[in-house]
Design a protein around this motif. Structure first.
Motif, short mmCIF file in Angstrom:
data_model
loop_
_atom_site.label_atom_id
_atom_site.label_comp_id
_atom_site.label_asym_id
_atom_site.label_seq_id
_atom_site.Cartn_x
_atom_site.Cartn_y
_atom_site.Cartn_z
N GLU A 230 0.86 -1.17 0.00
CA GLU A 230 0.00 0.00 0.00
C GLU A 230 0.90 1.22 0.00
O GLU A 230 2.08 1.12 0.38
CB GLU A 230 -0.92 0.00 1.24
CG GLU A 230 -2.09 0.98 1.15
CD GLU A 230 -1.89 2.26 1.95
OE1 GLU A 230 -2.78 3.12 1.93
OE2 GLU A 230 -0.82 2.42 2.59
N VAL A 231 0.33 2.36 -0.42
CA VAL A 231 1.11 3.59 -0.53
C VAL A 231 2.20 3.72 0.54
O VAL A 231 3.36 3.95 0.24
CB VAL A 231 0.17 4.82 -0.47
CG1 VAL A 231 0.95 6.12 -0.37
CG2 VAL A 231 -0.74 4.85 -1.70
N SER A 232 1.83 3.54 1.81
CA SER A 232 2.79 3.75 2.89
C SER A 232 3.16 2.47 3.64
O SER A 232 3.78 2.56 4.69
CB SER A 232 2.23 4.76 3.89
OG SER A 232 1.84 5.95 3.25
N ASN A 233 2.76 1.32 3.13
CA ASN A 233 2.96 0.10 3.91
C ASN A 233 3.73 -0.98 3.16
O ASN A 233 3.54 -1.20 1.98
CB ASN A 233 1.60 -0.45 4.36
CG ASN A 233 1.01 0.41 5.48
OD1 ASN A 233 1.51 0.40 6.61
ND2 ASN A 233 -0.02 1.18 5.15
N ARG B 273 -4.79 2.53 -4.20
CA ARG B 273 -3.72 2.75 -3.22
C ARG B 273 -2.96 1.46 -2.94
O ARG B 273 -1.90 1.49 -2.32
CB ARG B 273 -4.29 3.27 -1.89
CG ARG B 273 -4.85 4.66 -1.93
CD ARG B 273 -5.37 5.04 -0.56
NE ARG B 273 -4.31 5.13 0.44
CZ ARG B 273 -3.63 6.24 0.68
NH1 ARG B 273 -3.90 7.33 0.02
NH2 ARG B 273 -2.68 6.24 1.59
#
Ligand SMILES: Nc1nc2c(ncn2[C@@H]2O[C@H](COP(=O)(O)OP(=O)(O)OP(=O)(O)O)[C@@H](O)[C@H]2O)c(=O)[nH]1
Ligand code: SF4
Ligand SMILES: [Mg+2]
Lengths: 599, 377
Positions: free
Chosen positions: B238-241, B319
């Motif tokens: 995911e975008v930040s994970n 995302r």
């Protein structure tokens, strides 16, 4: 009929027509302190915002003259800007006389002359009125000289006033009564009424503005429109005061309105004659001269789904703007729309704004063009006002473009830069004369296409607002013309194409690419913009993709907020036109014509 | 193939922090004296949902700072949950821990309570950066907590980091990231610093104390992070994970992104089921007041219509690396993306923003950076 006077106030732009109308309205008691506001006849928001008259406006003024008799003075205030001269000429068909206003400090200007000629064509009584005599720079003697030498009128018969200060208004009213002849015609004859304007009303159908030349019309009558023989029953007649005033009848010599439940917009044609169905008049009234548009552009709905709405809107709009011409058109890039003719750039601007405001539409305008003339190798002569009909270099024997005679008035300190501008714009045959110490009139012959292209904006900023500019179309002259196409991501956007002079083409291409780069927002990927003449790319620019557009966190509580934000952005995007996968804002189409100097 | 109704997620918001971090706009308070009342209220809220909700296979104790609660308090919350709800075996149960809040033995006891995933708010391995962000721990304490988590028997250890601080270079960020990798985490959340106007950093930014990073640098941070972690064997899911294999991805957080039902308890928590979303009072006062008067602390709700749901599915789906299964999208949202947006999709694919594979569209790394714009079409 003896006590009716029909007249227009005509002049160059800003010489004070609407202000004089204000004074006449006040002095005759039609408006009191409670209802009055400045330029009261400029009723449209767009007129008030811009401080100019766009539409002619009629109003009936009751007046008891010094001879003790009561008169009805039918006044028509007209626009002064050249782009709305069709409004003036139609108004004049309803009148027996005019007040020709001349600004005491500016003197005779292009539209003073042009409008005088119109009045003379109609054989009207002309009363020259020098206005703004209160100004410190007023020079009445000089204007009197101009009245004689330039207008060929007898200066002994002039009046002088200050519309602003209310000086000399009473004498004007008297002169109207004494010098303008009453209308002729016979109330008993067959009805002949000239339609000079109209507007569409959702509830009542078309409201027809007319001047009755012969006969009488009242509610209940069955009238016939002579151009298509359609027949309607009159519901109401009346005249214009500050609002519409219902009357029992309208008869020969009077100016007023007719409501006849006309819901079919195409039944009404400006310039048509209304007569009685039972007892028609022998032949229609002369009608109006043909309109000759000078600027052409196509209108498209931003969203193609709105095409039908646009079609309905232009038809209704046309009723209220007889100078607007349109026909169906379609663009490869923008879909279905209308090719329109305008009397000038201001007219075009006003049409776009009125369509958007009055009909709640979002529309997009293609790059405007003038009407070029091509003589083909096979001898055919083609007039082209739409770059997508450019015949192709191989087929052309001779190309011609319209030239104007531009008349500019400016303080002489700006002379150098304005002359350079005119030369850059391919101006020739210049002529210069001093109007007064420090103020010059500069004449140039220039291609109209150059004037459409950013001339006016640059002229205005160069002269810091102290210059005035006017033009008349003079003739067509031979020219070397090529087609400049604009490609967005390799796709030709026909609505951005221009026909331009070969020597200018490269510079125009560079300019267009630069402006589009500023106007088109950054998108997901790189957008290449190119200018091309035939297969040759003459200019290019690139809009880099936006770099990052995602929020770091999106958990439970963020989702609704995020969705709302995106929905809003999506609405914004709907106001842009999709070309391939690129969204292009409305402003981009006109931006290619704007100079770099105005922001 | 019929879709099995997936098990729901349970989120518990613990609204206390010892002090406020300079970038934080979450609802949390520093007055810890209210904790006992809050725990009672929370258990009360849990009980009110007893009848209503489904089965859960994830629990997430977030905040705020859940590690401010005593073991006993956490235990009573967990007990209430077990009593009230069906928790599936193998449920993923996560707690957020602030470095230095817990020693090794306490962490072990959390593990004994059934908590099997731990997410540590490290944020940075640079003390100056920690100071700038107003964090109240040092890099060394963070390192210690990581060691302790391993020692306490946690296998599933995640840590949060923040990048893109003013003046931070990509290089310095890389070294923070390298430091994190030394502790062999199974999960990493790397957030770009977003400076909100209402925070202390927001006010300083407005005053002109520093400038935020420009878009180009932000993009560099993003790309470098993704490249580096993928080289180190993580999936950028995911975008930040990032997770060491999809089985280590946060099962709980994924529910937010694919419209799986979730129940959020505690102040300001959001819940979602079917086409409804509702949320609790933000302020602890209102929250306590409602529950202490026998009411649910709900303060708002919305029914999401078809178009809105579709829009969410699009922007949430894009995302994630998993992307959007167009077949499933059609079944759920009644729209064949290929049919109505085929030319755009192919264009994006050519531009390297997405990959189209059978009925799947997946954002690439470059696509993820502009995921919001992609969802706008
Ligand atoms: N000093 C002075 N200013 C005047 C006088 N009459 C009009 N003006 C000003 O001149 C400007 C233009 O006046 P308008 O009455 O709008 O001119 P117009 O001829 O109707 O203009 P268009 O309809 O746009 O052609 C306004 O600012 C008026 O206030 C006058 O007698 N003296
Ligand atoms: S610990 Fe977390 S919730 Fe608390 S202030 Fe810091 S960032 Fe905000
Ligand atoms: Mg006017």
């Amino acid at each position: 009929m003896e006590n009716i006077r029909n007249f227009s106030i005509i002049a160059h732009i800003d010489h004070g027509k609407s202000t004089l109308a204000d004074r006449l309205i006040q002095l005759t008691g039609v408006s009191d302190a409670r209802t009055f506001r400045d330029q009261i006849l400029d009723t449209m928001d767009i007129e008030r915002e811009r401080g100019i008259t766009i539409k002619s406006q009629a109003i009936s003024l009751p007046y008891r003259a010094r001879d003790g008799k009561d008169y009805v003075l039918n006044l028509i205030d007209t626009p002064g800007h050249v782009d709305f001269s069709y409004e003036v000429s139609r108004s004049l068909a309803s009148c027996e006389g005019v007040l020709l206003l001349i600004d005491a400090s500016q003197g005779v200007q292009a539209q003073t002359l042009a409008n005088l000629y119109l009045a003379m064509e109609h054989d009207l009584e002309i009363i020259p009125v020098i206005n703004k005599i209160d100004l410190p720079s007023a020079d009445i003697e000089w204007v009197l000289g101009q009245i004689e030498s330039e207008l060929g009128l007898d200066p002994a018969h002039h009046l002088a006033c200050s519309a602003k200060e209310g000086i000399g208004i009473g004498d004007i009213l008297e002169a109207i009564v004494q010098r303008i002849p009453p209308p002729t015609g016979s109330p008993g004859a067959s009805l002949a009424a000239l339609i000079f304007d109209a507007q569409y009303d959702l509830f009542r159908g078309t409201l027809i503005h007319c001047r009755v030349f012969d006969g009488t019309v009242k509610s209940g009558d069955t009238i016939r429109f002579m151009f298509n023989d359609s027949v309607y029953r009159v519901e109401e007649v009346g005249r214009f005061l500050l609002t519409r005033e219902k009357r029992a009848q309208l008869s020969a010599g009077e100016v007023g309105y007719i409501i006849a439940g006309v819901k079919t917009v195409s039944s009404v044609s400006i310039g048509d004659t209304i007569t009685m169905d039972e007892k028609p008049c022998p032949k229609p009234l002369p009608g109006f001269r043909e309109i000759k548009p000078v600027v052409f552009a196509s209108i498209y709905p931003i969203s193609s789904d709105d095409y039908e709405d646009l079609a309905e809107a232009v038809e209704k709009y046309k009723l209220n703007d007889a100078a607007f011409l349109y026909e169906k058109d379609s663009s490869i890039a923008l879909g279905q729309g209308f090719r329109c003719g305008f009397l000038g750039l201001l007219h075009m601007d006003i049409v776009q704004e009125r369509l958007e405001r009055e009909y709640g539409l979002s529309i997009m305008l293609s790059v405007p063009s003038v009407r070029f003339r091509f003589t083909l190798k096979d001898g055919d002569v083609l007039t082209v006002d739409n770059p997508s009909h450019y015949p192709g270099p191989m087929a052309i024997e001779k190309a011609e473009e319209p030239y104007i005679r531009a008349a500019m008035m400016l303080p002489d300190r700006y002379l150098g830069s304005v002359m350079n501008l005119c030369i850059e714009k391919r101006g020739t045959n210049s002529n210069l004369r001093y109007l007064s110490p420090g103020r010059v009139e500069l004449i140039y012959e220039m291609p109209l296409a150059e004037v459409i292209y950013d001339f006016y904006d640059r002229f205005k900023s160069m002269t810091q607002g102290y210059g005035s500019f006017d033009y008349d179309l003079i003739d067509y002259r031979q020219s070397d013309l090529v087609l400049l196409d604009i490609l967005v991501n390799g796709e030709k956007v026909d609505a951005l194409s221009q026909i331009v002079h070969r020597e200018r083409a490269r510079a125009r291409g560079v300019h267009a690419c630069d402006r589009l780069k500023e106007e088109i927002p950054r998108q997901m990927y790189k957008i290449a913009i190119q200018g091309a003449i035939g297969d040759e790319i003459v200019s290019r620019s690139t809009i880099s993709a936006f770099r990052k557009d995602v929020t770091a966190k999106c958990y439970g509580g963020d989702i609704t907020r995020k969705r709302k934000l995106l929905e809003k952005q999506k609405m914004g995007k709907k106001r842009m036109k999709m070309i391939g996968s690129v969204s292009i804002p409305q402003s981009a189409f006109l931006a290619v014509l704007k100079s770099d100097t105005d922001s | 193939m019929a879709e099995m109704p997936p098990a729901a997620g349970l989120y518990l918001h613990i609204p206390f922090c010892r002090s406020k971090c300079a970038y934080c706009d979450f609802y949390s308070m520093t007055d810890t004296s209210l904790i006992p009342r809050f725990v009672t209220a929370l258990c009360n809220e849990i009980n009110q949902y007893e009848e209503e909700f489904l089965e859960f296979d994830t629990i997430y104790l977030g905040g705020g700072t859940p590690s401010l609660l005593s073991l006993e308090e956490i235990e009573s919350i967990m007990e209430a949950i077990w009593r009230a709800f069906t928790i599936l075996p193998d449920a993923e149960i996560t707690i957020e821990i602030n470095p230095a809040d817990r020693g090794r033995s306490e962490l072990a006891e959390l593990n004994d309570l059934g908590i099997n995933r731990i997410s540590i708010g490290v944020q940075s391995f640079d003390d100056r950066e920690l100071l700038f962000m107003g964090r109240r721990h040092t890099a060394e304490q963070a390192a210690q907590t990581l060691e302790d988590a391993h020692g306490a028997g946690f296998v599933n250890i995640g840590l949060d980091l923040i990048y893109g601080l003013p003046d931070q270079t990509v290089r310095r960020w890389q070294s923070s990231l390298g430091e994190a990798l030394r502790f062999d985490p199974s999960h990493l959340s790397c957030y770009e610093l977003e400076i909100k106007p209402c925070t202390p950093l927001g006010r300083r930014l407005k005053r002109g104390d520093f400038a935020s990073q420009n878009e180009d640098t932000q993009r560099d941070f993003f790309v470098r992070t993704s490249e580096l972690l993928e080289e180190a064997g993580f999936v950028h899911y995911e975008v930040s994970n990032f997770a060491r294999g999809m089985e280590r991805a946060s099962r709980h957080n994924q529910k937010y992104w694919d419209h799986t039902p979730y129940l959020g308890l505690g102040p300001s928590a959001h819940s979602f089921r079917g086409a409804r979303r509702w949320w609790n009072h933000e302020s602890l006062d209102d929250y306590l007041h409602a529950l202490e008067n026998g009411m649910l602390p709900k303060c708002g709700s919305e029914t999401i219509n078809r178009d809105e749901l579709r829009m969410e599915a699009l922007f949430l789906g894009l995302r994630t690396r998993k992307g959007i299964d167009m077949q499933q999208f059609k079944n759920r949202h009644g729209i064949d993306l290929m049919e109505i947006k085929g030319s755009e999709l192919r264009e994006w694919s050519r531009a390297g923003l997405i990959e189209i594979e059978g009925s799947h569209i997946r954002p690439t790394r470059s696509g993820m950076i502009v995921a919001d714009a992609l969802a706008l079409f």
